[in-house]
Design a protein around this motif. Structure first.
Motif, PDB file in Angstrom:
ATOM      1  N   LYS A 130       0.413  -1.159  -0.277  1.00 43.00           N
ATOM      2  CA  LYS A 130      -0.361  -0.025  -0.226  1.00 43.00           C
ATOM      3  C   LYS A 130       1.044   0.559  -0.682  1.00 43.00           C
ATOM      4  N   ASP A 131       2.022   0.618   0.624  1.00 44.89           N
ATOM      5  CA  ASP A 131       3.262   1.852   0.703  1.00 44.89           C
ATOM      6  C   ASP A 131       3.270   2.756  -0.654  1.00 44.89           C
ATOM      7  N   SER A 132       3.638   1.160  -1.619  1.00 42.77           N
ATOM      8  CA  SER A 132       4.904   1.716  -2.739  1.00 42.77           C
ATOM      9  C   SER A 132       3.310   2.302  -3.565  1.00 42.77           C
ATOM     10  N   LEU A 133       1.863   2.543  -3.173  1.00 41.23           N
ATOM     11  CA  LEU A 133       1.250   3.266  -4.435  1.00 41.23           C
ATOM     12  C   LEU A 133       1.538   4.643  -3.910  1.00 41.23           C
ATOM     13  N   ASN A 134       1.987   5.116  -2.871  1.00 44.64           N
ATOM     14  CA  ASN A 134       2.289   6.081  -2.462  1.00 44.64           C
ATOM     15  C   ASN A 134       3.428   7.246  -3.289  1.00 44.64           C
ATOM     16  N   TRP A 135       4.098   6.437  -3.333  1.00 48.41           N
ATOM     17  CA  TRP A 135       5.448   7.101  -4.406  1.00 48.41           C
ATOM     18  C   TRP A 135       5.481   6.554  -5.957  1.00 48.41           C
ATOM     19  N   ALA A 136       4.846   5.545  -6.785  1.00 50.03           N
ATOM     20  CA  ALA A 136       3.867   5.226  -8.036  1.00 50.03           C
ATOM     21  C   ALA A 136       4.011   6.439  -8.434  1.00 50.03           C
ATOM     22  N   VAL A 137       4.581   7.409  -9.061  1.00 53.74           N
ATOM     23  CA  VAL A 137       3.030   8.648  -9.579  1.00 53.74           C
ATOM     24  C   VAL A 137       1.732   7.493 -11.012  1.00 53.74           C
TER      25      VAL A 137
END
Length: 116
Positions: free
Chosen positions: A28-35
């Motif tokens: 879920k946190d990787s969604l915050n980094w991926a544009v």
């Protein structure tokens, strides 16, 4: 030192739960980094490979050490300003419209006429 079967199973269940929670949080946190989504899909695939690399480790102490290292790394690389759904707690729309003050009556049956 030898663990009983029940103790071993309980410890393994706790480890599996910690890994599951860690994986979900990291995903879920990787969604915050991926544009863009195609970037997220690649990041998710890489994350899955990192978890799958240690899938067959059997030693309980080694597993605990791997989990602790992964949790520390997740804490280090966590997004500083994560996306929050607007209507969820902490979101920009959460409790935007406060409840009406006491004494104000709200009619939810407006437009309906009662036939006497």
């Amino acid at each position: 030192m030898s663990l009983s079967t029940a103790g071993y199973l309980a410890r393994r269940a706790a480890q599996k739960e910690r890994v599951r929670i860690l994986y979900r949080r990291a995903l879920k946190d990787s969604l915050n980094w991926a544009v863009h989504r195609h970037i997220f899909y690649q990041d998710a695939s890489d994350l899955r490979e990192r978890f799958e690399a240690n899938k067959h480790v059997e030693d309980l102490d080694t597993i605990d050490h791997l989990i602790a290292d992964a949790e520390a790394q997740y804490g280090k690389w966590r997004h500083p300003d994560p996306y929050i759904v607007p209507w969820a707690p902490g979101g920009s729309k959460f409790t935007r419209n406060p409840p009406p003050p006491r004494g104000v009556e709200i009619l939810h049956d407006y437009g309906k006429e009662e036939n006497d």
